[in-house]
Motif scaffolding. Structure first.
Motif, short mmCIF file in Angstrom:
data_model
loop_
_atom_site.label_atom_id
_atom_site.label_comp_id
_atom_site.label_asym_id
_atom_site.label_seq_id
_atom_site.Cartn_x
_atom_site.Cartn_y
_atom_site.Cartn_z
N ALA A 135 -18.68 148.54 75.10
CA ALA A 135 -20.12 148.34 75.26
C ALA A 135 -20.74 149.46 76.10
CB ALA A 135 -20.38 146.99 75.92
N ALA A 136 -20.05 149.86 77.15
CA ALA A 136 -20.56 150.95 77.99
C ALA A 136 -20.63 152.26 77.20
CB ALA A 136 -19.68 151.11 79.22
N ALA A 137 -19.62 152.52 76.40
CA ALA A 137 -19.61 153.76 75.61
C ALA A 137 -20.74 153.76 74.59
CB ALA A 137 -18.27 153.90 74.90
N SER A 138 -21.01 152.60 74.01
CA SER A 138 -22.10 152.56 73.03
C SER A 138 -23.45 152.75 73.70
CB SER A 138 -22.06 151.24 72.25
OG SER A 138 -22.37 150.16 73.10
N LEU A 139 -23.60 152.26 74.92
CA LEU A 139 -24.86 152.48 75.63
C LEU A 139 -25.05 153.95 75.96
CD1 LEU A 139 -24.97 149.47 78.12
CD2 LEU A 139 -26.47 149.89 76.18
N MET A 140 -23.98 154.63 76.27
CA MET A 140 -24.09 156.06 76.59
C MET A 140 -24.32 156.89 75.33
SD MET A 140 -21.16 156.44 79.48
CE MET A 140 -21.62 158.09 79.93
N ALA A 141 -23.96 156.36 74.18
CA ALA A 141 -24.08 157.12 72.93
C ALA A 141 -25.48 157.06 72.35
CB ALA A 141 -23.07 156.59 71.92
N MET A 142 -26.36 156.28 72.93
CA MET A 142 -27.70 156.16 72.37
C MET A 142 -28.77 156.58 73.36
SD MET A 142 -27.73 152.08 71.99
CE MET A 142 -27.19 151.05 73.32
N PRO A 143 -28.78 157.83 73.76
CA PRO A 143 -29.76 158.28 74.76
C PRO A 143 -31.18 158.41 74.24
CG PRO A 143 -28.48 160.13 73.99
CD PRO A 143 -27.90 158.88 73.36
N ARG A 144 -31.36 158.45 72.92
CA ARG A 144 -32.70 158.66 72.38
C ARG A 144 -33.46 157.38 72.12
NH1 ARG A 144 -31.85 163.71 68.27
NH2 ARG A 144 -31.15 165.15 69.88
N MET A 145 -32.87 156.26 72.44
CA MET A 145 -33.59 154.99 72.25
C MET A 145 -34.71 154.88 73.27
SD MET A 145 -30.95 151.96 71.61
CE MET A 145 -30.17 151.71 70.07
N ASP A 146 -35.74 154.18 72.91
CA ASP A 146 -36.83 153.98 73.85
C ASP A 146 -36.40 152.98 74.92
OD1 ASP A 146 -36.86 151.71 72.28
OD2 ASP A 146 -39.04 151.55 72.24
N TYR A 147 -37.19 152.90 75.96
CA TYR A 147 -36.85 152.08 77.12
C TYR A 147 -36.65 150.61 76.76
CZ TYR A 147 -37.36 149.67 81.55
OH TYR A 147 -37.16 148.85 82.63
N ARG A 148 -37.53 150.08 75.95
CA ARG A 148 -37.47 148.66 75.59
C ARG A 148 -36.18 148.31 74.86
NH1 ARG A 148 -42.81 147.28 72.73
NH2 ARG A 148 -43.86 148.19 74.48
N THR A 149 -35.80 149.15 73.92
CA THR A 149 -34.58 148.89 73.14
C THR A 149 -33.36 148.98 74.02
OG1 THR A 149 -35.67 149.82 71.21
CG2 THR A 149 -33.29 149.58 71.10
N ARG A 150 -33.30 150.00 74.88
CA ARG A 150 -32.16 150.12 75.79
C ARG A 150 -32.06 148.92 76.71
NH1 ARG A 150 -32.80 155.56 78.64
NH2 ARG A 150 -34.69 155.70 77.43
N ARG A 151 -33.19 148.44 77.18
CA ARG A 151 -33.20 147.29 78.08
C ARG A 151 -32.69 146.04 77.36
NH1 ARG A 151 -38.79 145.77 80.57
NH2 ARG A 151 -38.93 144.59 78.66
N LYS A 152 -33.11 145.85 76.11
CA LYS A 152 -32.63 144.70 75.33
C LYS A 152 -31.13 144.77 75.10
CE LYS A 152 -36.79 143.70 72.64
NZ LYS A 152 -37.36 143.67 71.28
N VAL A 153 -30.65 145.95 74.74
CA VAL A 153 -29.21 146.11 74.51
C VAL A 153 -28.44 145.90 75.79
CG1 VAL A 153 -27.44 147.79 73.86
CG2 VAL A 153 -29.53 147.62 72.52
N ASN A 154 -28.96 146.42 76.89
CA ASN A 154 -28.30 146.26 78.18
C ASN A 154 -28.22 144.78 78.58
OD1 ASN A 154 -27.07 146.87 80.56
ND2 ASN A 154 -28.86 147.81 81.51
N ARG A 155 -29.30 144.06 78.40
CA ARG A 155 -29.31 142.62 78.73
C ARG A 155 -28.35 141.85 77.85
NH1 ARG A 155 -35.73 141.30 79.65
NH2 ARG A 155 -35.90 142.35 81.66
#
Length: 58
Positions: free
Chosen positions: A17-37
């Motif tokens: 999960a951590a690796a996938s979060l690092m692999a998507m740096p171009r996502m907007d803030y809202r999407t990253r926050r949803k994925v993180n939650r």
């Protein structure tokens, strides 16, 4: 042996999960926050499942 397997599976899931979060740096803030939650919720559920399995194995 069984506890080590479950711990390894949990650690692998969290690292994935951590690796996938690092692999998507171009996502907007809202999407990253949803994925993180969602990742945090899944991690908590996984911790509960591992704890239940450990209690069951005793």
């Amino acid at each position: 042996m069984k506890n080590r397997l479950l711990t390894g599976l949990a650690a692998g899931a969290l690292l994935g999960a951590a690796a996938s979060l690092m692999a998507m740096p171009r996502m907007d803030y809202r999407t990253r926050r949803k994925v993180n939650r969602a990742g945090k919720r899944m991690a908590h559920r996984l911790e509960d499942i591992v704890e239940d399995l450990r209690d069951y194995m005793k």
